[in-house]
Design an enzyme around this catalytic site. Structure first.
Site, PDB file in Angstrom:
ATOM      1  N   GLU A  18       0.884  -0.997  -0.487  1.00 42.05           N
ATOM      2  CA  GLU A  18       0.140   0.001  -0.083  1.00 42.05           C
ATOM      3  C   GLU A  18       0.881   1.382   0.249  1.00 42.05           C
ATOM      4  O   GLU A  18       0.585   2.647   0.397  1.00 42.05           O
ATOM      5  CB  GLU A  18      -0.990   0.152   1.172  1.00 42.05           C
ATOM      6  CG  GLU A  18      -1.809  -1.048   0.592  1.00 42.05           C
ATOM      7  CD  GLU A  18      -2.502  -1.230   3.041  1.00 42.05           C
ATOM      8  OE1 GLU A  18      -3.781  -0.766   2.599  1.00 42.05           O
ATOM      9  OE2 GLU A  18      -2.229  -2.349   3.469  1.00 42.05           O
ATOM     10  N   SER A 149      -6.878  -1.953   1.864  1.00 42.24           N
ATOM     11  CA  SER A 149      -7.372  -1.477   0.582  1.00 42.24           C
ATOM     12  C   SER A 149      -7.174  -2.567  -0.552  1.00 42.24           C
ATOM     13  O   SER A 149      -7.171  -2.284  -1.176  1.00 42.24           O
ATOM     14  CB  SER A 149      -5.659  -0.302  -0.115  1.00 42.24           C
ATOM     15  OG  SER A 149      -5.364   0.702   1.123  1.00 42.24           O
ATOM     16  N   TYR A 218      -8.323   3.256  -6.045  1.00 40.36           N
ATOM     17  CA  TYR A 218      -7.546   4.265  -6.734  1.00 40.36           C
ATOM     18  C   TYR A 218      -7.462   4.256  -8.091  1.00 40.36           C
ATOM     19  O   TYR A 218      -6.695   5.306  -7.898  1.00 40.36           O
ATOM     20  CB  TYR A 218      -6.395   3.504  -5.550  1.00 40.36           C
ATOM     21  CG  TYR A 218      -6.297   3.747  -4.376  1.00 40.36           C
ATOM     22  CD1 TYR A 218      -6.735   4.487  -3.289  1.00 40.36           C
ATOM     23  CD2 TYR A 218      -6.417   2.439  -3.501  1.00 40.36           C
ATOM     24  CE1 TYR A 218      -7.180   4.122  -2.309  1.00 40.36           C
ATOM     25  CE2 TYR A 218      -6.829   2.242  -1.851  1.00 40.36           C
ATOM     26  CZ  TYR A 218      -6.598   3.411  -1.811  1.00 40.36           C
ATOM     27  OH  TYR A 218      -7.291   2.934   0.224  1.00 40.36           O
ATOM     28  N   ARG A 258     -11.829   4.257  10.744  1.00 42.95           N
ATOM     29  CA  ARG A 258     -13.082   3.776   9.951  1.00 42.95           C
ATOM     30  C   ARG A 258     -13.847   2.535   9.856  1.00 42.95           C
ATOM     31  O   ARG A 258     -13.136   1.604   9.709  1.00 42.95           O
ATOM     32  CB  ARG A 258     -13.098   4.056   8.780  1.00 42.95           C
ATOM     33  CG  ARG A 258     -13.967   4.602   7.333  1.00 42.95           C
ATOM     34  CD  ARG A 258     -13.604   4.612   6.202  1.00 42.95           C
ATOM     35  NE  ARG A 258     -13.064   3.501   5.572  1.00 42.95           N
ATOM     36  CZ  ARG A 258     -12.190   3.011   5.331  1.00 42.95           C
ATOM     37  NH1 ARG A 258     -11.289   3.648   4.981  1.00 42.95           N
ATOM     38  NH2 ARG A 258     -12.015   1.838   4.970  1.00 42.95           N
ATOM     39  N   ASP A 260     -16.271  -0.199   8.859  1.00 40.75           N
ATOM     40  CA  ASP A 260     -17.146  -1.084   7.488  1.00 40.75           C
ATOM     41  C   ASP A 260     -18.126  -1.958   7.612  1.00 40.75           C
ATOM     42  O   ASP A 260     -17.861  -2.602   8.747  1.00 40.75           O
ATOM     43  CB  ASP A 260     -16.136  -1.147   6.719  1.00 40.75           C
ATOM     44  CG  ASP A 260     -15.389  -0.300   6.284  1.00 40.75           C
ATOM     45  OD1 ASP A 260     -15.200   0.563   6.141  1.00 40.75           O
ATOM     46  OD2 ASP A 260     -14.007  -0.403   5.077  1.00 40.75           O
ATOM     47  N   GLU A 273     -15.060  -4.700   9.324  1.00 39.50           N
ATOM     48  CA  GLU A 273     -13.731  -4.301   9.650  1.00 39.50           C
ATOM     49  C   GLU A 273     -13.390  -2.815  10.585  1.00 39.50           C
ATOM     50  O   GLU A 273     -14.652  -2.058   9.795  1.00 39.50           O
ATOM     51  CB  GLU A 273     -12.488  -4.500   8.564  1.00 39.50           C
ATOM     52  CG  GLU A 273     -12.462  -3.825   7.292  1.00 39.50           C
ATOM     53  CD  GLU A 273     -11.808  -4.233   6.368  1.00 39.50           C
ATOM     54  OE1 GLU A 273     -10.752  -5.114   6.331  1.00 39.50           O
ATOM     55  OE2 GLU A 273     -11.368  -3.594   5.470  1.00 39.50           O
ATOM     56  N   ASN A 275     -10.506   0.944  10.144  1.00 41.39           N
ATOM     57  CA  ASN A 275      -9.501   1.122   9.271  1.00 41.39           C
ATOM     58  C   ASN A 275      -8.457   1.618  10.364  1.00 41.39           C
ATOM     59  O   ASN A 275      -9.380   2.444  10.797  1.00 41.39           O
ATOM     60  CB  ASN A 275      -9.149   1.545   8.408  1.00 41.39           C
ATOM     61  CG  ASN A 275      -9.651   0.030   7.309  1.00 41.39           C
ATOM     62  OD1 ASN A 275      -8.671  -0.289   6.357  1.00 41.39           O
ATOM     63  ND2 ASN A 275     -10.922  -0.376   6.880  1.00 41.39           N
ATOM     64  N   GLY A 279      -7.939   5.820   4.785  1.00 42.25           N
ATOM     65  CA  GLY A 279      -7.113   6.381   3.752  1.00 42.25           C
ATOM     66  C   GLY A 279      -7.351   8.086   4.148  1.00 42.25           C
ATOM     67  O   GLY A 279      -9.157   8.046   4.067  1.00 42.25           O
TER      68      GLY A 279
END
Length: 316
Positions: A18, A149, A218, A258, A260, A273, A275, A279
């Site tokens: 990443e 990612s 991305y 964050r 999800d 999950e 993070n 990002g």
């Protein structure tokens, strides 16, 4: 007397798949930091692990913008603690728990939080398609246990797909996780805070293809539609916000995260999950959701720095 600027080291790159995403995130963070308040030092780690920063005590605080292994899983956080330098985001334990999807899901499940069915294999195990199919059904998702990612993830429908996906996933980790396919909305919620975290508005991801892949995130400009206000009712949004905070606390997170989710048509909510260094690119959901909630990027970065110093002072 003019107030002395806080010296902020923005750490990015790293020995990770990443690496490029981290550079994009760091670029946006560097643009968003208030130059009247901070003296900013960009610190790049190349793909071999070499740092362009030699004196660790030159800064007052570090903002890690490292995604995935070698930075998001607690290694850098441990180094900074040893050097007695405050840093943005979760501590060692929250970082480690957040990246390992296997351990994370087991902890969430034990805390009464719904997660999708999953099985785990290590590289010394006999990886059985039939066992996974019996427990999870088809299609199913094969993932490296420690990665982000959407790197190394495949959706499989057959033994042939499965064998290929397992081989790919093991290129990124010595442990893989295979998950049940859930049909429903993909939702995301940003969390901010230490002991009393708050949640942002809930957003929604609508992938163009079968799932929200690395390419969709991305590379492809139309790989997914991002909604900063999810297509859900207020009651469901409130429930997801509360569950985001509960997940954040359960996994010992601090600063930011964050979370999800999947939401089925029957109203069943699954946590997918968390993070812990989400990002921060110009289109990333973590800062965009806070912006939609009323906290623009520069104010969000200020608050994350305040939270890092607050935690450091308390622990000291």
């Amino acid at each position: 007397m003019k107030k002395k600027k806080l010296k902020i080291g923005v750490l990015f790159g790293g020995k990770t798949v990443e690496h490029e995403v981290s550079i994009l995130s760091a670029d946006n963070v560097l643009k968003g930091l208030d130059k009247t308040k901070y003296e900013i030092l960009p610190i790049k780690i190349d793909k071999k692990g070499n740092w362009n920063w030699k004196k660790l005590d030159e800064v007052n605080l570090v903002f890690p913008v490292l995604h995935g292994s070698f930075g998001e899983e607690g290694s850098v956080q441990g180094l900074l603690k040893l050097k007695n330098i405050p840093f943005v985001g979760p501590d060692i334990i929250g970082s480690a728990l957040g990246l390992d999807k296997d351990v994370m899901k087991r902890l969430l499940r034990d805390s009464g939080i719904s997660v999708v069915k999953f099985v785990v294999f290590r590289n010394e195990d006999e990886v059985s398609f039939n066992k996974a199919k019996k427990i999870l059904g088809l299609p199913m998702f094969v993932k490296p246990a420690n990665s982000g990612s959407s790197v190394g993830i495949d959706r499989v429908n057959s033994q042939k797909d499965f064998n290929k996906a397992v081989k790919v996933a093991f290129q990124y980790d010595t442990k893989i996780i295979i998950e049940e396919n859930i049909i429903g909305q993909e939702l995301e919620c940003s969390v901010l805070g230490n002991d009393n975290p708050i949640a942002s508005k809930v957003g929604e991801i609508i992938p163009k293809d079968a799932f929200y892949s690395y390419d969709a995130k991305y590379i492809s400009p139309d790989g997914a539609k991002l909604l900063l206000s999810a297509q859900i009712d207020k009651k469901t949004e409130k429930k997801i916000q509360q569950l985001s905070i509960y997940t954040f606390k359960t996994l010992e997170c601090k600063g930011m995260g964050r979370v999800d989710f999947f939401l089925t048509k029957k109203g069943k909510i699954y946590v997918n999950e968390i993070n812990t260094i989400p990002g921060f690119t110009s289109i990333s959901m973590y800062p965009k959701l806070w912006e939609a909630t009323g906290l623009p990027l520069n104010k969000l970065l200020d608050r994350l720095i305040e939270l890092a110093i607050e935690r450091f002072d308390r622990e000291k």
